[in-house]
Motif scaffolding. Sequence first.
Motif, short mmCIF file in Angstrom:
data_model
loop_
_atom_site.label_atom_id
_atom_site.label_comp_id
_atom_site.label_asym_id
_atom_site.label_seq_id
_atom_site.Cartn_x
_atom_site.Cartn_y
_atom_site.Cartn_z
N SER A 65 46.25 101.08 93.38
CA SER A 65 47.96 100.09 92.92
C SER A 65 48.90 100.11 94.09
CB SER A 65 47.43 101.59 92.53
OG SER A 65 48.22 102.12 93.08
N LEU A 66 48.05 99.53 95.06
CA LEU A 66 48.65 99.77 96.72
C LEU A 66 50.54 98.74 96.23
CD1 LEU A 66 49.32 100.51 99.58
CD2 LEU A 66 47.96 98.22 99.75
N ILE A 70 54.02 99.82 95.92
CA ILE A 70 55.18 100.38 96.85
C ILE A 70 56.26 99.28 96.45
CG2 ILE A 70 55.75 98.75 98.95
CD1 ILE A 70 52.35 98.94 99.78
N PHE A 71 55.79 97.75 95.24
CA PHE A 71 57.34 97.50 94.85
C PHE A 71 58.01 98.26 93.63
CE2 PHE A 71 54.72 93.54 96.15
CZ PHE A 71 55.47 93.54 96.93
N GLU A 72 56.94 99.10 93.24
CA GLU A 72 57.88 100.13 91.84
C GLU A 72 58.70 100.99 92.66
OE1 GLU A 72 59.55 102.78 88.60
OE2 GLU A 72 58.51 100.54 88.71
N ASP A 73 58.09 101.54 94.34
CA ASP A 73 58.94 102.51 95.11
C ASP A 73 60.85 101.37 94.89
OD1 ASP A 73 59.21 103.91 97.72
OD2 ASP A 73 58.30 105.44 96.52
N LEU A 74 60.08 100.59 95.67
CA LEU A 74 61.39 99.84 96.68
C LEU A 74 62.53 99.66 95.35
CD1 LEU A 74 59.92 96.96 98.45
CD2 LEU A 74 61.00 98.90 99.28
N ARG A 75 61.47 99.82 94.05
CA ARG A 75 62.41 99.41 93.22
C ARG A 75 63.82 100.18 92.78
NH1 ARG A 75 63.43 100.69 88.44
NH2 ARG A 75 61.40 101.18 87.63
N PHE A 109 54.01 89.93 98.25
CA PHE A 109 54.72 90.34 99.39
C PHE A 109 55.67 89.04 100.14
CE2 PHE A 109 57.52 91.23 102.83
CZ PHE A 109 57.90 92.60 102.68
N ASN A 110 54.24 88.14 100.22
CA ASN A 110 54.83 87.13 100.21
C ASN A 110 55.76 85.87 98.93
OD1 ASN A 110 54.69 84.64 102.22
ND2 ASN A 110 52.74 83.61 101.52
N ARG A 115 63.81 86.90 96.84
CA ARG A 115 64.10 88.69 96.53
C ARG A 115 63.76 89.17 97.10
NH1 ARG A 115 62.45 92.04 94.22
NH2 ARG A 115 59.67 91.48 93.65
N ILE A 116 62.95 90.16 98.01
CA ILE A 116 63.03 90.38 99.07
C ILE A 116 64.13 90.26 99.94
CG2 ILE A 116 61.61 92.24 100.33
CD1 ILE A 116 59.27 91.84 99.11
#
Length: 153
Positions: A65-66, A70-75, A109-110, A115-116
Amino acid sequence: MVLTLAEEEQWQEFSRHVEWAERFCLIILFVEDALLAGQFLQRLQNQLQGQVSSLHILKPSRPESLAADIFEDLRRCLVPHTIVPCWLELHQHRSPEWQRALDNFFARFNENRDRIRRDYPCPFIILLPVAYKSRSREIAPDLWSVRNLMWLH
């Protein structure tokens, strides 16, 4: 740990990249020496101490679930439109399962880079194994053009 002259020069270059970042930037550290990476982390934390922004550290532990983690943590944790450097440790795992997880993360990520870049205008410091260098270029060629690279030996 006392840094060699070459390591100190690497630190100075890295430190300037982080300090001068006024918006999104991608700093990739290809790590051979985990102790040196730890030293850079400690020095960066010390440098940021007392500033408005601190360092957001991510050390994912589950390859399955890498990208999602990561995206959940950023959000969840990063405040949009603030410059909080994000330190992402992905260099310590080298199994085929982690290789696939890294491939998936960089592809996601790419895909989400615009958006990032818009929502999180901060430096992303990503630590990767040295052996992953050529693979990261294949998986995320668009990211390759917006990155700064360093090798920590």
